[in-house]
Design an enzyme around this catalytic site. Sequence first.
Site, short mmCIF file in Angstrom:
data_model
loop_
_atom_site.label_atom_id
_atom_site.label_comp_id
_atom_site.label_asym_id
_atom_site.label_seq_id
_atom_site.Cartn_x
_atom_site.Cartn_y
_atom_site.Cartn_z
N GLY B 167 0.79 -1.23 0.00
CA GLY B 167 0.00 0.00 0.00
C GLY B 167 0.82 1.28 0.00
O GLY B 167 0.33 2.34 0.36
N PHE B 205 14.03 0.66 -9.79
CA PHE B 205 12.77 1.38 -9.93
C PHE B 205 12.49 1.62 -11.41
O PHE B 205 13.31 2.22 -12.12
CB PHE B 205 12.85 2.71 -9.19
CG PHE B 205 11.60 3.55 -9.31
CD1 PHE B 205 10.41 3.14 -8.72
CD2 PHE B 205 11.61 4.74 -10.03
CE1 PHE B 205 9.26 3.90 -8.84
CE2 PHE B 205 10.45 5.51 -10.14
CZ PHE B 205 9.28 5.09 -9.55
N LEU B 206 11.34 1.13 -11.87
CA LEU B 206 10.98 1.32 -13.28
C LEU B 206 10.25 2.65 -13.45
O LEU B 206 9.48 3.06 -12.58
CB LEU B 206 10.11 0.16 -13.76
CG LEU B 206 10.74 -1.23 -13.64
CD1 LEU B 206 9.79 -2.30 -14.18
CD2 LEU B 206 12.07 -1.30 -14.38
N ASN B 292 -0.70 -12.23 -4.91
CA ASN B 292 -1.89 -12.08 -4.08
C ASN B 292 -2.49 -13.46 -3.88
O ASN B 292 -2.89 -14.11 -4.84
CB ASN B 292 -2.91 -11.16 -4.74
CG ASN B 292 -2.42 -9.72 -4.81
OD1 ASN B 292 -2.59 -9.04 -5.80
ND2 ASN B 292 -1.76 -9.26 -3.78
N ARG B 294 -5.20 -14.79 -2.92
CA ARG B 294 -6.66 -14.71 -2.71
C ARG B 294 -7.33 -14.42 -4.04
O ARG B 294 -6.67 -14.21 -5.04
CB ARG B 294 -6.96 -13.56 -1.74
CG ARG B 294 -6.35 -12.24 -2.26
CD ARG B 294 -6.80 -11.03 -1.52
NE ARG B 294 -5.99 -9.86 -1.83
CZ ARG B 294 -6.11 -9.10 -2.91
NH1 ARG B 294 -7.01 -9.38 -3.81
NH2 ARG B 294 -5.32 -8.05 -3.10
N VAL B 297 -10.38 -8.53 -6.92
CA VAL B 297 -11.56 -7.76 -7.34
C VAL B 297 -11.80 -7.96 -8.83
O VAL B 297 -12.94 -8.13 -9.28
CB VAL B 297 -11.34 -6.26 -7.04
CG1 VAL B 297 -12.49 -5.43 -7.57
CG2 VAL B 297 -11.15 -6.02 -5.55
#
Lengths: 127, 452
Positions: B167, B205-206, B292, B294, B297
Site C-alpha cells: 500500500g 525502480f521502473l 496475491n 486470494r 476484485v
Amino acid sequence: MTILDQLPALVAAMRRNAVRGLTLGDAETRLTLRLADVMAEAPMAPAAIVAPTVTRALSPEMGVFRLGAEGAQTGAQVACGTILGFVEIGPALLPIPSPAAGTLSAVLAEDGAPIGFHAPAFEITDA
Amino acid sequence: MRDIRTVLIANRGEIALRIARACRLLGLRSVGVHSEADAGLAHLRLVDQRICIGPASAARSYLDAERILRAAALTGADAIHPGYGFLSENADFAEAVERAGLVLVGPPSSVMRMMGDKIAAKQQMRHSGVPCLPGSDDALPDDIAEAMRICDSVGYPLIVKAAGGGGGRGMRVVRRPEDARDAIETAREEAGRAFGNASVYAERFLQHPRHVEIQVLADGVGQAVWLGARDCSVQRRHQKLIEEAPAIGIPPDRIAELGERCARACVQMGYVGAGTFEFLYEDGAFSFIEMNTRLQVEHPVTEMTTGIDIVREQLRIAMGHPLSFGQSDIETRGHAIECRINAEHPETFAPCPGLVRTWRPPGGPGVRVDTHLYDGYTVPPQYDSLVAKLIVHGADRADALARMRAALDEMMVEGITTTAPLHRRLMDAAGFCAGGVSVHYLEALAAEGATP
C-alpha cells in the site's frame, strides 16, 4: 442502515398496532419513542386505555442464547436489571438484564440457539 | 474429498454476494456474517443463515478473527471463504482456521505467510524461474555502508521497500546515490511503525511500467494452470480503477511463457486455490512485484474471456476436487474490461456514502454487473467505497470499449455520487483508447490539468 433510517416504518408499525411507546437498547444506550396522538384518526379513544410501552432487551454479544434460570417465563413481572438470560461465549456467560420494569411479554430467541450481536432477546411491556 | 457442507462468507458487499451465488450453484449451505451497520446487505437474503458478528467498526467485525471463528462454530460452518481485503491475506487468521479444524478457501497458511514476506516471496520466485527486478536478494543489512554498497550495485533509480509491507507505506524512491542513506533509514522507521517489521530491501525502480498480472488456479493434488493475463495499469495511488483482459500489445507467446512459469511456481511451493502473480512490464520485460494469495476484485475479466467460474473452482478445490480442466482446455476469447464503480466524487475521490434512491443497472449482450446495490440501500461510511463492478465482453478491444461506453451511459444511480462519470470520460480518452498506458497514466493526466 441505522435505526434512524427505519423510523418511518417503525412509527407506522407502532400506529398500526396501537403501540404508543417503545424503548430499544441495552444497559448502556437506549432510544425511547413516544408517539403523539394523531388527532384526525383518533376520534374518541376511551380514556381508560393506555397503550403499553414495549422495551427490547438486546444480546450484548454474539454467542449461544441461554434462558435465565428464574423469572424468564413469559408473563413474569421483572424489575429493571433483572437478569433474564445469558449469552454463552465459550466458558463465559454474559448476562442479559432487563432494561425496564414490567411484564416479560416475549422471549425472542431460542434457548441453545446462536444469537447475534445486539439481536433482540426479550420484550418487556410496562403495562 | 473434504466433507464441506456449509461455507461461512467472511466478507461483505458485492464479493459476499458473488460467493453466496457460487455456494448455491454447488448446493452448499452458506452463512452470511455482517456488522451492525450492514444488516441490509443484499447477500443476506440469499444465504441460508445470517448472524450479526459485531459493531460497525471493521476492527470489531470483519477484521476480528476471533469473531469470525466464533460465528463459524456457532453456525456449524466447515469452511470459510475470506473474499478479498479484510482477513483474506492474513496468515495468522489462515493458521487459526486450520487449527480450528476448518477449511480456508485459499492456500495453506504457511504458503500465505511466505508470500506475505516480500523478500521470501522474491526468493521463491527466483527459485522457480519467475522473472524479478534486479535488487538485493535479502533484507538490506543494518550496516548502512554495506547497505549503500548493495544499493550502488543494484543501480539507480531504485526503490527501497518494506519486506512486510504494501500500500505504498515503507517505500522510498532513490534517484541518486547520495540520497540512499536517508531513504533506507526513513523506510526502516516507517516499516517498523506500520508493519512491526523494520526489514527493507532494494530493487530497481521502473519509470513507466504497465501493471500486468497472471491469474492461476492450483488444486491440492499438484496441478496448476494459468488463466491468461490482465492489464490493471489505470490506477490512482496504487488503487486499480480499470482492468482488462487480455493485456494488449504483448505477444501471446510471451504471456504463455510467463504463465507457465507461474503455474510451475505454484506446484513447487505447494500453492492451493486461486492466486495472482503481479508484474511490472516495461521495455518488453516482466518483473515480479508480489503474489496475491486470494481472489482479486478484477477476477471477472478473466472469467469473461475464459468462460471459467473462478469462485466455483475455488470452492471445488477447497472441497478437495482436482481441477476439472487442463491447461490445453483454457482459451482466451475476445476482450473484457471492468470499471470499478466507487461511491466517491469522480474528481476529488472524496467518499460519498448515503442512501441509493434509484439504481438501474445496464444490461444487454456482453454486459455483467457485480454489485450489492438496490433501491433504498444505504452505502455505509465505514468500509471500502466499491459499490459495483461493471464488466463488458466484446469480440475485440474496440468492441469491448463500445459496449462499456453504452453500458456506462445506460447505468443510472441516484442518491449517491459515483466515479462512473470519470470512467465514461476515460472510455473516450485518446491514451486509454490506444491502450498500453503505464501505471502513471491517470495521475499524469490529472497533473497536466487534462482530467479525463
